[in-house]
Design an enzyme around this catalytic site. Structure first.
Site, mmCIF file in Angstrom:
data_model
loop_
_atom_site.group_PDB
_atom_site.id
_atom_site.type_symbol
_atom_site.label_atom_id
_atom_site.label_comp_id
_atom_site.label_asym_id
_atom_site.label_seq_id
_atom_site.Cartn_x
_atom_site.Cartn_y
_atom_site.Cartn_z
ATOM 1 N N GLY A 1 0.838 -1.192 0.000
ATOM 2 C CA GLY A 1 0.000 0.000 0.000
ATOM 3 C C GLY A 1 0.872 1.241 0.000
ATOM 4 N N GLN B 1 2.766 10.138 1.823
ATOM 5 C CA GLN B 1 4.087 9.479 1.896
ATOM 6 C C GLN B 1 4.995 9.908 0.739
ATOM 7 O OE1 GLN B 1 2.234 5.377 2.565
ATOM 8 N NE2 GLN B 1 4.097 5.218 3.763
ATOM 9 N N CYS C 1 5.784 -0.146 7.643
ATOM 10 C CA CYS C 1 5.431 1.094 6.938
ATOM 11 C C CYS C 1 6.623 1.503 6.087
ATOM 12 C CB CYS C 1 5.091 2.191 7.949
ATOM 13 S SG CYS C 1 4.608 3.751 7.174
ATOM 14 N N LEU C 2 6.350 1.870 4.837
ATOM 15 C CA LEU C 2 7.454 2.264 3.954
ATOM 16 C C LEU C 2 8.086 3.579 4.418
ATOM 17 C CD1 LEU C 2 5.852 1.276 0.527
ATOM 18 C CD2 LEU C 2 7.563 -0.002 1.844
ATOM 19 N N HIS D 1 -4.682 1.119 7.535
ATOM 20 C CA HIS D 1 -3.350 1.726 7.704
ATOM 21 C C HIS D 1 -3.200 2.916 6.738
ATOM 22 C CE1 HIS D 1 1.232 1.167 8.065
ATOM 23 N NE2 HIS D 1 1.120 1.948 7.001
ATOM 24 N N GLU D 2 -3.667 2.733 5.482
ATOM 25 C CA GLU D 2 -3.502 3.809 4.484
ATOM 26 C C GLU D 2 -4.419 4.992 4.782
ATOM 27 O OE1 GLU D 2 -0.942 3.562 2.833
ATOM 28 O OE2 GLU D 2 -0.613 1.410 3.038
ATOM 29 N N HIS E 1 -2.944 7.164 7.292
ATOM 30 C CA HIS E 1 -1.940 8.101 6.743
ATOM 31 C C HIS E 1 -2.612 9.409 6.299
ATOM 32 C CE1 HIS E 1 1.982 6.211 6.623
ATOM 33 N NE2 HIS E 1 1.530 5.103 6.060
#
Ligand code: K1U
Ligand code: ZN
Length: 176
Positions: A49, A54, A98-99, A140-141, A144
């Site tokens: 994702g 981000q 998480c990226l 999660h997204e 963000h």
């Protein structure tokens, strides 16, 4: 899809990762280009994702593909202005990553199933239920987009330890 460009992923701590993003008002070719670039960036990372903040864009847009099996057909999804319209009472615990917080993981409890509405890449209204990893990932997204990171669910000591590691990583990256 057209030509796609990999974008740089912001690393925590960064003030842009703590802000609430703006709703998308128009689905323009630029926004579609951003969605395509985000998919390219997510697959390259690799990740399942990615949310627009981000990559430094403060708009309510996420991409996902939670198909992890080798050889399985990809299922890229673009969700514009996603909103959770229903959450199950039963919960799931998943060790999230998480990226924007590379190589750090933590267990997060979230509703096991969610119903989400959104506009797709062509501006068409969609609504469906997600379960399993898809449900974890979409929550999660969406977090963000509201300036929330998975580490915000962890105990303060663990969160602080991860934040310090990321500050060190960013100092090292700046020196390289
Ligand atoms: O939003 C992000 O930072 C992407 C993140 C999404 C996510 C992971 C785990 C639970 C919930 C949401 C990632 O993709 S981290 C990388 C990752 O999970 C992964 C990478 C390669 C293969 C499989 C998973
Ligand atoms: Zn993340």
């Amino acid at each position: 899809m057209n030509d796609m460009t990999k974008r740089s992923i912001l690393i925590h701590p960064d003030p842009r990762l703590k802000k609430v993003c703006d709703p998308v008002s128009d689905i323009t070719p630029e926004l579609q280009r951003l969605a395509d670039d985000m998919l390219e960036t997510m697959y390259d990372a690799p990740g399942i994702g990615l949310a627009a903040p981000q990559v430094g864009v403060m708009q309510r847009l996420i991409v996902m593909d939670c198909i992890k099996e080798e050889g399985a057909a990809p299922e890229p999804m673009v969700l514009i202005n996603p909103a959770v319209t229903w959450s199950s009472d039963d919960v799931n615990v998943y060790e999230e990553g998480c990226l924007s917080i590379p190589e750090q993981f933590g267990e997060v409890e979230r509703p096991a199933e969610v119903r989400v509405s959104w506009l797709d890449r062509d501006g068409k209204a969609q609504e469906r239920e997600f379960d399993g990893l898809w449900a974890t990932c979409v929550q999660h997204e969406i977090d963000h987009l509201n300036g929330k990171l998975f580490i915000d669910y962890l105990k303060p000591m663990r969160r602080q330890m991860i934040t310090r590691k990321m500050q060190k990583l960013k100092r090292e990256q700046a020196r390289a």
